[in-house]
Design a protein around this motif. Structure first.
Motif, short mmCIF file in Angstrom:
data_model
loop_
_atom_site.label_atom_id
_atom_site.label_comp_id
_atom_site.label_asym_id
_atom_site.label_seq_id
_atom_site.Cartn_x
_atom_site.Cartn_y
_atom_site.Cartn_z
N VAL A 82 66.12 44.77 28.26
CA VAL A 82 65.28 43.76 28.93
C VAL A 82 64.93 42.62 27.97
O VAL A 82 65.23 42.69 26.77
CB VAL A 82 64.03 44.40 29.57
N CYS A 107 59.95 42.66 32.15
CA CYS A 107 59.23 43.93 31.97
C CYS A 107 57.80 43.69 32.46
O CYS A 107 57.12 42.80 31.95
CB CYS A 107 59.26 44.33 30.50
N SER A 108 57.37 44.49 33.43
CA SER A 108 56.03 44.28 34.00
C SER A 108 54.95 44.54 32.96
O SER A 108 53.89 43.92 32.96
CB SER A 108 55.82 45.18 35.21
N LEU A 109 55.23 45.44 32.05
CA LEU A 109 54.26 45.75 30.99
C LEU A 109 54.09 44.53 30.08
O LEU A 109 52.97 44.12 29.76
CB LEU A 109 54.75 46.97 30.21
N ASN A 135 57.01 46.07 23.59
CA ASN A 135 57.17 45.59 24.97
C ASN A 135 56.21 44.43 25.24
O ASN A 135 55.24 44.54 26.00
CB ASN A 135 56.87 46.71 25.98
N CYS A 193 53.06 50.40 32.34
CA CYS A 193 54.41 50.26 32.88
C CYS A 193 54.41 50.74 34.32
O CYS A 193 54.07 51.90 34.58
CB CYS A 193 55.38 51.10 32.04
N GLU A 221 54.22 56.38 27.81
CA GLU A 221 53.74 55.41 28.80
C GLU A 221 53.25 56.09 30.07
O GLU A 221 52.70 55.43 30.96
CB GLU A 221 54.85 54.41 29.15
N CYS A 285 63.83 51.84 36.46
CA CYS A 285 63.13 50.59 36.17
C CYS A 285 63.94 49.46 36.81
O CYS A 285 65.10 49.25 36.47
CB CYS A 285 63.02 50.39 34.66
N PHE A 287 63.91 46.39 36.40
CA PHE A 287 64.33 45.33 35.47
C PHE A 287 65.55 45.79 34.66
O PHE A 287 66.52 45.05 34.52
CB PHE A 287 63.19 44.97 34.52
FE1 SF4 Z 1 59.07 47.63 31.01
FE2 SF4 Z 1 58.47 49.92 32.18
FE3 SF4 Z 1 60.87 48.87 32.53
FE4 SF4 Z 1 60.17 49.93 30.13
S1 SF4 Z 1 60.44 51.02 32.06
S2 SF4 Z 1 61.24 47.99 30.49
S3 SF4 Z 1 58.01 49.36 30.07
S4 SF4 Z 1 58.91 47.98 33.19
#
Ligand code: SF4
Ligand code: 13P
Length: 329
Positions: A82, A107-109, A135, A193, A221, A285, A287
């Motif tokens: 990402v 990445c939402s985090l 992250n 996350c 996480e 995920c 993303f």
């Molecule tokens: Fe981000 Fe969660 Fe995806 Fe890892 S799993 S890249 S922390 S959104």
């Protein structure tokens, strides 16, 4: 939309080594040819789709990938992961071309901690020592004192001078886990996350009924009630050595489902159950899964999308990353 109930939940997905790896597709072959021609290296996170993992030069966790990015001689780094991971590679190699197959792979985090908000907090609390989980964006890294990954967070926090008050950004779950294990109190940024917080105590207990002898291995996480029922809490890299060294034959893995490809490839004689959530059989995920073989091929052909970071941010963000690499040796 219908709400799933326990009785209609799909069974957890079970991963075992396939007897034979599928032969490379013409697109994968073309990627390998172009990679050579361009003097490129393909760095790939453990959560990527299997066909990308299959042809990468290195598959690993955030920490391993940062070390590989720091030491590569290749002219072009194709980062299959990402955005913040590709940015880390660029910060360590400002003179090289860093490509990300899908520039929307965020990445939402990371998004939960905008640099302006962190800058305002720092201004109001100038003495605070900022430990930033990797992250996060390059701009957040530039405002931080040291970076950590899930693989070295404990080691890093233990080395922060004892008289400093720590602000840990952006993952409150990882921060809470580290605070508990190090005994160091820290202010926690309220980020998380979206994918890892979907595992619940209830969903894992249900899975345990079917696999009573399988140790539960969770990423930090995950939320505290889930971490508390796990036999091991660790980064994705440590999951590989834990499952290899443990005598159990089956493991319940609480992280993004791409990890199962790495585990089955490296530990072919064991079985991995992808932890279910209350809504789905395993967890992807959205993303990470934006990168695909056609996009990877396209990015090598066109030499884009390219990761760009303003010089001043790149320069400021490098120090806390280098500090991390030094402290976690
Ligand atoms: Fe981000 Fe969660 Fe995806 Fe890892 S799993 S890249 S922390 S959104
Ligand atoms: P790792 O540090 O274990 O690679 O995890 C990165 C990540 O994005 C977890 O969601």
């Amino acid at each position: 939309m219908a709400i799933a109930t326990a009785s209609v939940l799909p069974s957890p997905r079970i991963f075992r080594k396939q007897d034979e790896l599928s032969p490379l597709s013409p697109q994968q072959e073309e990627i390998l040819r172009l990679k050579k021609e361009r003097n490129a290296v393909i760095l790939c996170h453990n959560y990527q789709v299997e066909p990308i993992q299959q042809i990468a030069d290195f598959v690993g966790d955030s920490l391993g990938l940062a070390y590989k990015a720091a030491e590569t001689d290749a002219e072009v780094i194709v980062f299959c992961g990402v955005h913040f991971m590709a940015e880390t590679a660029k910060i360590l190699n400002p003179g090289k071309t860093v490509l990300l197959p899908d520039i929307e792979a965020g990445c939402s985090l990371s998004d939960s901690c905008p640099a302006e908000k962190l800058a305002a907090f720092r201004e109001a609390n100038p003495e605070v020592y900022v430990v930033a989980y990797v992250n996060c964006s390059a701009s957040v890294k530039a405002l931080s004192d040291v970076i950590c990954t899930s693989g070295n967070a404990i080691r890093i926090v233990e080395q922060v001078p004892a008289d400093k008050e720590i602000l840990f950004v952006p993952d409150q779950n990882l921060g809470q886990w580290v605070a508990k294990l190090t005994g160091r109190s820290m202010k926690l940024w309220p980020g998380s996350c979206y994918a890892h917080v979907l595992f619940s105590k209830q969903s894992i207990e249900r899975c345990r009924i079917e696999h009573p002898d399988a140790p539960v291995v969770a990423h930090p996480e995950c939320i505290e009630t889930v971490r508390d029922l796990a036999d091991e809490v660790c980064s994705t890299e440590k999951m590989v050595s834990f499952c290899r060294d443990n005598s159990a034959e089956t493991f319940i893995i609480l992280t993004e489902a791409g990890m199962m490809h790495r585990l089955t490839r490296e530990i072919p004689d064991k079985t991995f159950v992808a932890g279910p959530t209350d809504h789905c059989a395993c967890n992807d995920c959205r993303f990470m899964k934006l990168n695909t073989i056609p996009k990877l091929l396209d990015c090598l052909k066109k030499n884009e999308p390219v990761i760009e970071i303003p010089n001043d941010i790149c320069h400021k963000a490098r120090l806390p990353i280098e500090r991390m690499l030094e402290w976690s040796k």
